[in-house]
Design an enzyme around this catalytic site. Structure first.
Site, PDB file in Angstrom:
ATOM      1  NE  ARG A 127      -3.049  -0.470   3.031  1.00  0.00           N
ATOM      2  CZ  ARG A 127      -4.363  -0.625   3.177  1.00  0.00           C
ATOM      3  NH1 ARG A 127      -5.134   0.426   3.266  1.00  0.00           N
ATOM      4  NH2 ARG A 127      -4.883  -1.815   3.270  1.00  0.00           N
ATOM      5  CB  THR A 128       3.535   2.464   2.280  1.00  0.00           C
ATOM      6  OG1 THR A 128       2.693   2.266   3.396  1.00  0.00           O
ATOM      7  CG2 THR A 128       4.330   3.731   2.474  1.00  0.00           C
ATOM      8  CE  LYS A 165      22.362 -12.744  -4.580  1.00  0.00           C
ATOM      9  NZ  LYS A 165      22.825 -12.059  -5.801  1.00  0.00           N
ATOM     10  NE  ARG A 173       7.103   0.885   5.760  1.00  0.00           N
ATOM     11  CZ  ARG A 173       5.843   0.479   5.851  1.00  0.00           C
ATOM     12  NH1 ARG A 173       5.556  -0.757   6.165  1.00  0.00           N
ATOM     13  NH2 ARG A 173       4.873   1.328   5.636  1.00  0.00           N
ATOM     14  CG  HIS A 204       4.340   5.519   8.265  1.00  0.00           C
ATOM     15  ND1 HIS A 204       4.807   6.117   7.120  1.00  0.00           N
ATOM     16  CD2 HIS A 204       3.544   4.512   7.857  1.00  0.00           C
ATOM     17  CE1 HIS A 204       4.310   5.475   6.068  1.00  0.00           C
ATOM     18  NE2 HIS A 204       3.540   4.504   6.492  1.00  0.00           N
TER      19      HIS A 204
END
Lengths: 189, 311
Positions: free
Chosen positions: B55-56, B83, B105, B133
């Site tokens: 969504r974000t 990795k 994020r 946020h």
């Protein structure tokens, strides 16, 4: 002398309220003549003072011919080519008349025509907003120094200036007084 | 000069109002047939997502594309990160590819701060751990302003898992900057120890707060918390802190119900409340695009950013 006038000290008034009024009345007549009666004309003022001028022009149409010409506002900030030369600026309103601009003759209205870059941005913005049948340009003052091949269809006053000068347009609704002032560059807004 | 939006604290009242006003104008673009502005043409925005959040990410992607920026989506899953590549090396790679802004994020609180030290572009926090946020808080404030007008003196109630919620923290900071009175309602186990220093009130009793609220924001209860002894049972949580249809009826006429999504229907919010006329949950998603466009424009659009703290 009022406080507002003394602030204008280095400025010379080239147009006062009655002359601005006469210029707008003449432009209104010219628009009627060129557009054959003003049907399908939409006035779009370019933020910020162009919007007030567009409204003043619309009033003239009403007085002269009893015509109600739709009137809107256009903010061209997001379309400017000099955005990355200055800090990001606040946006103002873009409001199209309810009739829209598709198949209309859009008359862009601005206070001063200078480099032509604002009008270039406005033409790009119009492209995204709809498809006018024709676009014309009305300005209160044309001060020359064009950097793009753009020309006004209706001019209130041709004002030959030096690039070392500034032209300030004051309008009653924003500044409390109608006048066009000519002064040295870098002094004032 | 590089500026970032990492915390809601980075925004002064004027900054925040500028973002909200700009978003208001940009929202009109979403209503046009050509939903695009040329403003950020030639700039590259990287969505650097170490945690899944469709969504974000989509919201930031839509915002950047509507401003004509090029968007690179980088998801940690299946990349060199799995990795063992470090955040710093990932950041330097993106920098070398010419990223003008990085939307990050990350599961670790503070990751955007570290990133801001390593790269030249603007950093926008799209959620870091349990920290913040800020664009979510901005879109919430935007939604509230649309429904309630000015936020000065408005009473906003935030209910649920405040302890793990970056949304709650950013909202408390931003809403208090904008002059609203925020009350947090949660079980004591789901409040952070430091909550006493936050610019808000705290209550354990939802019913006593609801009748005086202009907006109620329900937070998501994450499934993994349900069995982690933060509260006895889901049913008990729902009974004490869920927004049921009965509780909803005690809200003032004008009050709105918000949720940052995704919802657990029947746990923190009853299905009929989520679907009610005063629920802004779907609208919040659309507003998110306008608000993120505003943030991207104000950070990247000019020679210097118009908002955000110096770093």
């Amino acid at each position: 002398m009022t406080a507002a006038q003394s602030q204008d000290a280095p400025y010379k008034a080239v147009l006062e309220a009655p002359e601005i009024r006469r210029a707008l009345t003449r432009i209104a007549h010219e628009i009627l003549e060129r557009t054959k009666g003003g049907s399908d004309v939409v006035l779009l003022g370019i933020q910020t003072r162009g919007v007030n001028l567009a409204r003043m022009l619309a009033e003239r149409f009403h007085e002269v011919e009893g015509l109600d010409i739709p009137c809107g506002s256009l903010d061209v900030t997001m379309y400017r080519d000099d955005l990355r030369m200055k800090p990001a600026r606040a946006l103002t309103k873009t409001e199209l008349p309810a009739e829209g601009i598709d198949d209309k003759t859009v008359v862009l209205v601005d206070d001063v025509l200078y480099s032509g870059r604002t009008i270039r941005a406005a033409l790009d913005a119009l492209n995204d907003l709809g498809r006018p049948r024709a676009v014309q340009l009305a300005v209160l003052v044309d001060r020359g120094h064009r950097e793009l091949p753009i020309r006004a269809d209706y001019v209130g006053k041709n004002l030959p200036t030096s690039s070392q000068e500034t032209v300030r347009v004051l309008l009653h609704d924003v500044d409390g007084r109608d006048a066009v002032l000519l002064g040295p560059k870098g002094d004032g807004k | 000069m590089k500026r970032h939006l990492i915390s809601a604290k980075d925004l002064t009242r004027d900054d925040a109002l500028l973002v909200l006003d700009t978003a208001e104008e940009l929202a009109r673009v979403s209503g046009r047939s050509v939903k695009k502005l040329p403003t950020l043409r030639g700039l590259t925005v990287v969505n650097l997502f170490f945690e899944d959040s469709t969504r974000t990410r989509i919201s930031f992607e839509a915002a950047a594309k509507r401003l004509s920026a090029d968007v690179i989506n980088f998801s940690a899953k299946g990349s060199s990160v799995s990795k063992g590549e470090s955040l710093k090396d990932t950041a330097l790679t993106l920098e070398a590819m010419g990223a003008d802004a990085v939307v990050i994020r990350h599961g670790a609180s503070g990751a955007p701060y570290r990133l801001a030290d390593w790269i030249n572009g603007n950093v926008i926090n799209a959620g870091d751990g349990t920290h913040e946020h800020p664009t979510q808080a901005l879109l919430d404030a935007y939604t509230m302003r649309r429904h309630l007008g000015s936020l000065d003196g408005r009473k906003i109630t935030i209910v649920g898992d405040v302890l793990h919620s970056r949304v709650a923290r950013s909202n408390v900071l931003l809403l208090s900057t904008l002059g609203a009175e925020v009350t947090l309602v949660a079980p004591p186990t789901l409040l952070p120890v430091s909550v006493g220093t936050w610019p808000c009130k705290v209550s354990y009793d939802l019913d006593s707060v609801l009748a005086k609220s202009d907006a109620v924001m329900m937070l998501r209860v994450q499934r993994e918390r349900m069995n982690a002894a933060y509260f006895p049972t889901v049913r008990e949580y729902s009974r004490r802190y869920g927004l049921s249809a009965e509780r909803y009826s005690h809200l003032p006429e004008h009050a709105i119900v918000m949720h940052p999504g995704p919802m657990n229907r029947g746990v923190e919010i009853a299905a009929e409340v989520a679907d009610s006329a005063r629920s802004t949950i779907v609208e919040q998603v659309g507003n998110g695009v306008s608000v993120r466009m505003a943030v991207l424009y104000l950070l990247l659009g000019g020679a210097q950013p118009a908002i955000g703290a110096d770093k």
